[in-house]
Design an enzyme around this catalytic site. Structure first.
Site, PDB file in Angstrom:
ATOM      1  N   ASP A  20       0.828  -1.138   0.122  1.00 47.31           N
ATOM      2  CA  ASP A  20      -0.035  -0.067   0.029  1.00 47.31           C
ATOM      3  C   ASP A  20       0.761   1.314  -0.041  1.00 47.31           C
ATOM      4  OD1 ASP A  20      -2.225  -1.778   0.410  1.00 47.31           O
ATOM      5  OD2 ASP A  20      -1.351  -2.014   2.534  1.00 47.31           O
TER       6      ASP A  20
ATOM      7  N   HIS B  91      -4.699  -3.458   6.079  1.00 44.80           N
ATOM      8  CA  HIS B  91      -4.356  -3.706   4.599  1.00 44.80           C
ATOM      9  C   HIS B  91      -5.711  -4.092   4.147  1.00 44.80           C
ATOM     10  CE1 HIS B  91      -2.842  -4.892   0.858  1.00 44.80           C
ATOM     11  NE2 HIS B  91      -3.532  -6.167   1.033  1.00 44.80           N
TER      12      HIS B  91
HETATM   13  N1  LIG Z   1      -0.508  -8.187   2.431  1.00 44.93           N
HETATM   14  C1  LIG Z   1      -0.654  -7.831   1.078  1.00 44.93           C
HETATM   15  O1  LIG Z   1      -0.504  -6.709   0.747  1.00 44.93           O
HETATM   16  C2  LIG Z   1      -1.248  -8.809  -0.015  1.00 44.93           C
HETATM   17  C3  LIG Z   1      -1.383 -10.164   0.592  1.00 44.93           C
HETATM   18  N2  LIG Z   1      -1.715 -10.943  -0.536  1.00 44.93           N
HETATM   19  C4  LIG Z   1      -2.432 -12.286  -0.036  1.00 44.93           C
HETATM   20  O2  LIG Z   1      -1.043 -13.142  -0.046  1.00 44.93           O
HETATM   21  C5  LIG Z   1      -1.730 -14.600   0.050  1.00 44.93           C
HETATM   22  C6  LIG Z   1      -1.042 -15.547  -1.072  1.00 44.93           C
HETATM   23  O3  LIG Z   1      -1.309 -14.866  -2.228  1.00 44.93           O
HETATM   24  P1  LIG Z   1      -0.816 -15.864  -3.473  1.00 44.93           P
HETATM   25  O4  LIG Z   1       0.643 -16.512  -3.539  1.00 44.93           O
HETATM   26  O5  LIG Z   1      -1.420 -15.192  -4.652  1.00 44.93           O
HETATM   27  O6  LIG Z   1      -1.857 -17.086  -3.313  1.00 44.93           O
HETATM   28  P2  LIG Z   1      -1.915 -18.541  -4.227  1.00 44.93           P
HETATM   29  O7  LIG Z   1      -3.102 -19.240  -3.922  1.00 44.93           O
HETATM   30  O8  LIG Z   1      -1.004 -18.550  -5.595  1.00 44.93           O
HETATM   31  O9  LIG Z   1      -0.800 -19.198  -2.963  1.00 44.93           O
HETATM   32  C7  LIG Z   1      -0.947 -19.462  -1.846  1.00 44.93           C
HETATM   33  C8  LIG Z   1      -0.218 -20.752  -1.343  1.00 44.93           C
HETATM   34  O10 LIG Z   1      -0.347 -21.037  -0.034  1.00 44.93           O
HETATM   35  C9  LIG Z   1      -0.589 -22.266   0.146  1.00 44.93           C
HETATM   36  N3  LIG Z   1      -1.097 -22.450   1.576  1.00 44.93           N
HETATM   37  C10 LIG Z   1      -2.439 -22.558   2.000  1.00 44.93           C
HETATM   38  N4  LIG Z   1      -2.418 -22.776   3.164  1.00 44.93           N
HETATM   39  C11 LIG Z   1      -1.413 -22.841   3.647  1.00 44.93           C
HETATM   40  C12 LIG Z   1      -1.002 -23.319   4.774  1.00 44.93           C
HETATM   41  N5  LIG Z   1      -1.752 -23.355   6.034  1.00 44.93           N
HETATM   42  N6  LIG Z   1       0.382 -23.699   5.154  1.00 44.93           N
HETATM   43  C13 LIG Z   1       1.200 -23.592   4.078  1.00 44.93           C
HETATM   44  N7  LIG Z   1       0.965 -22.960   2.742  1.00 44.93           N
HETATM   45  C14 LIG Z   1      -0.437 -22.904   2.677  1.00 44.93           C
HETATM   46  C15 LIG Z   1      -1.487 -22.973  -0.957  1.00 44.93           C
HETATM   47  O11 LIG Z   1      -1.179 -24.189  -1.074  1.00 44.93           O
HETATM   48  C16 LIG Z   1      -0.800 -22.153  -1.979  1.00 44.93           C
HETATM   49  O12 LIG Z   1       0.272 -22.712  -2.632  1.00 44.93           O
HETATM   50  C17 LIG Z   1      -3.200 -14.485  -0.251  1.00 44.93           C
HETATM   51  O13 LIG Z   1      -3.920 -14.635   0.953  1.00 44.93           O
HETATM   52  C18 LIG Z   1      -3.501 -13.179  -0.809  1.00 44.93           C
HETATM   53  O14 LIG Z   1      -4.733 -12.458  -0.564  1.00 44.93           O
HETATM   54  C19 LIG Z   1      -1.856 -10.940  -1.749  1.00 44.93           C
HETATM   55  C20 LIG Z   1      -1.250  -9.646  -2.298  1.00 44.93           C
HETATM   56  C21 LIG Z   1      -0.769  -8.456  -1.377  1.00 44.93           C
HETATM   57  O1  LIG Z   2      -6.620  -7.547  -2.898  1.00 39.18           O
HETATM   58  C1  LIG Z   2      -6.349  -8.843  -2.815  1.00 39.18           C
HETATM   59  O2  LIG Z   2      -6.885  -9.789  -2.735  1.00 39.18           O
HETATM   60  C2  LIG Z   2      -4.667  -8.945  -2.838  1.00 39.18           C
HETATM   61  C3  LIG Z   2      -4.221  -8.030  -2.087  1.00 39.18           C
HETATM   62  O3  LIG Z   2      -4.110  -7.820  -0.871  1.00 39.18           O
HETATM   63  C4  LIG Z   2      -3.697  -6.809  -2.762  1.00 39.18           C
HETATM   64  O4  LIG Z   2      -3.143  -6.834  -4.052  1.00 39.18           O
HETATM   65  O5  LIG Z   2      -3.423  -5.469  -2.162  1.00 39.18           O
END
Ligand SMILES: NC(=O)C1=CN([C@@H]2O[C@H](COP(=O)(O)OP(=O)(O)OC[C@H]3O[C@@H](n4cnc5c(N)ncnc54)[C@H](O)[C@@H]3O)[C@@H](O)[C@H]2O)C=CC1
Ligand SMILES: O=C([O-])CC(=O)C(=O)O
Length: 328
Positions: A162, A190
């Site tokens: 952000d 967030h």
């Molecule tokens: N804080 C932020 O600014 C942001 C947060 N996110 C969040 O990050 C997270 C991950 O995003 P992506 O990599 O795109 O998702 P993704 O779905 O591609 O990958 C997530 C991975 O986590 C694994 N997983 C699920 N539960 C688990 C557990 N208990 N232990 C270990 N691994 C586990 C899944 O098997 C999957 O491979 C999502 O919650 C997304 O919303 C995404 C973008 C920005």
């Molecule tokens: O919006 C979502 O689901 C992923 C996220 O947290 C971001 O891009 O800020």
């Protein structure tokens, strides 16, 4: 003499953020070009996820990174977090069709309770934890509450994406370079309620507020653009932000570990009561960092508009906390 390797745990390692993150950690972009790392990678105990993780590890091997001193695949956090110095908690249950926010909170509460307990038992006592998986602030709060023997300050949530989004929007608006902007702040959660605040920001010492001088743009364009950027990326890409999220995670950990000097960055951290935010609320604050510790930039003036926005994002966070209170 070369440095002793440090242990870096990453959860959700086979996911899309993991794929954009691991190679950069292994190349030294997070902890420095002289710091060897051992990657302790966690995925769910599912054949497909574990196989995908093996594939990512094969690619990491094929990069022949000189700083990659070791690599492990795990399906149990008690093994993945053993002696870990840094933990990037990326893996989380994404929101599925028909799922309400509270369902997501409950599903993730289980994951972050278990992972917090595992960190409590087996991680280094100085572990630096960054929660990326959404809802990031509340997941970080849950992990912190589940790890009573670790210092609270070791747990943080990612607001850096952000923060970086806000910097880019301001650079575009003012026709200046991102790298010249200082003193940006993003307060709160967030989520779209976050309050990106450029009242203190400067470009080469000149106040950004005076350069823009347009409160309607702030309220009607800037804040919604930054707040809803995640949704805009999903709409455009068909997938949520991954490379920019991984980049923000690198920025957050690098600055925490290696220091910012006088430069302000935003971190989601447990409040000690600053700015009237109740203790332990995992809130985005402006911080500076040195010697592996962060310090809140305290005492900034909060005007009426800012107070309203801070109250709004605080209210949302408190509702999230209440939603998981019975699980803690
Ligand atoms: N804080 C932020 O600014 C942001 C947060 N996110 C969040 O990050 C997270 C991950 O995003 P992506 O990599 O795109 O998702 P993704 O779905 O591609 O990958 C997530 C991975 O986590 C694994 N997983 C699920 N539960 C688990 C557990 N208990 N232990 C270990 N691994 C586990 C899944 O098997 C999957 O491979 C999502 O919650 C997304 O919303 C995404 C973008 C920005
Ligand atoms: O919006 C979502 O689901 C992923 C996220 O947290 C971001 O891009 O800020």
């Amino acid at each position: 003499m070369s440095k002793k390797p440090v242990r870096v745990a990453v959860t959700g390692a086979a996911g899309q953020i993991g794929y954009a993150l691991l190679f950069r950690i292994a190349s030294g972009e997070m902890l420095g070009k002289d710091q060897p790392v051992i990657l302790q990678l966690l995925e769910i105990p599912d054949e497909k996820a574990q196989k995908a993780l093996k594939g990512v590890m094969m690619e990491l091997e094929d990069c022949a990174f000189p700083l990659l001193a070791g690599m492990e695949a795990h399906s149990d956090p008690m093994n993945a977090f053993k002696d870990t110095d840094y933990a990037l908690l990326v893996g989380a249950r994404p929101r599925g069709p028909g799922m309400e926010r509270k369902d997501l909170l409950a599903a993730n509460a289980q994951i972050f309770t278990a992972q917090g307990k595992a960190l409590d038992k087996v991680a280094s006592r100085n572990v630096k934890v960054l929660v990326v998986g959404n809802p990031a602030n509340t997941n970080a709060y849950i992990a912190m509450k589940s790890a009573p023997s670790l210092p609270r300050k070791n747990f943080t949530a990612m607001l850096r994406l952000d923060h970086n989004r806000a910097l880019s929007q301001i650079a575009a608006k003012t026709g200046t370079a991102v790298g010249d902007i200082e003193k940006m702040v993003v307060w709160g959660n967030h989520s779209p309620t976050m309050y990106a605040d450029y009242r203190f920001a400067t470009v080469n010492g000149k106040p950004v507020k005076d350069m823009i001088n347009d409160q309607a743009w702030n309220k009607d364009v800037f804040l919604p653009t930054v707040g809803k950027r995640g949704a805009a990326i999903i709409e455009a890409r068909g997938l949520s932000s991954a490379a920019s999220a991984a980049n923000a995670a690198i920025d957050h950990m690098r600055d925490w570990a290696l220091g910012t000097g006088s430069k302000w960055v935003t971190m989601g951290i447990p409040s000690d009561g600053q700015y009237g935010i109740p203790k332990d609320t995992m809130f985005g604050f402006p911080v500076t960092t040195a010697n592996g510790e962060y310090t809140v930039v305290d005492g900034l003036p909060i005007d009426e508009f800012s107070q309203e926005r801070i109250n709004l994002t605080l209210k949302e966070l408190q509702e999230e906390q209440q939603g998981v209170a019975h699980l803690l």
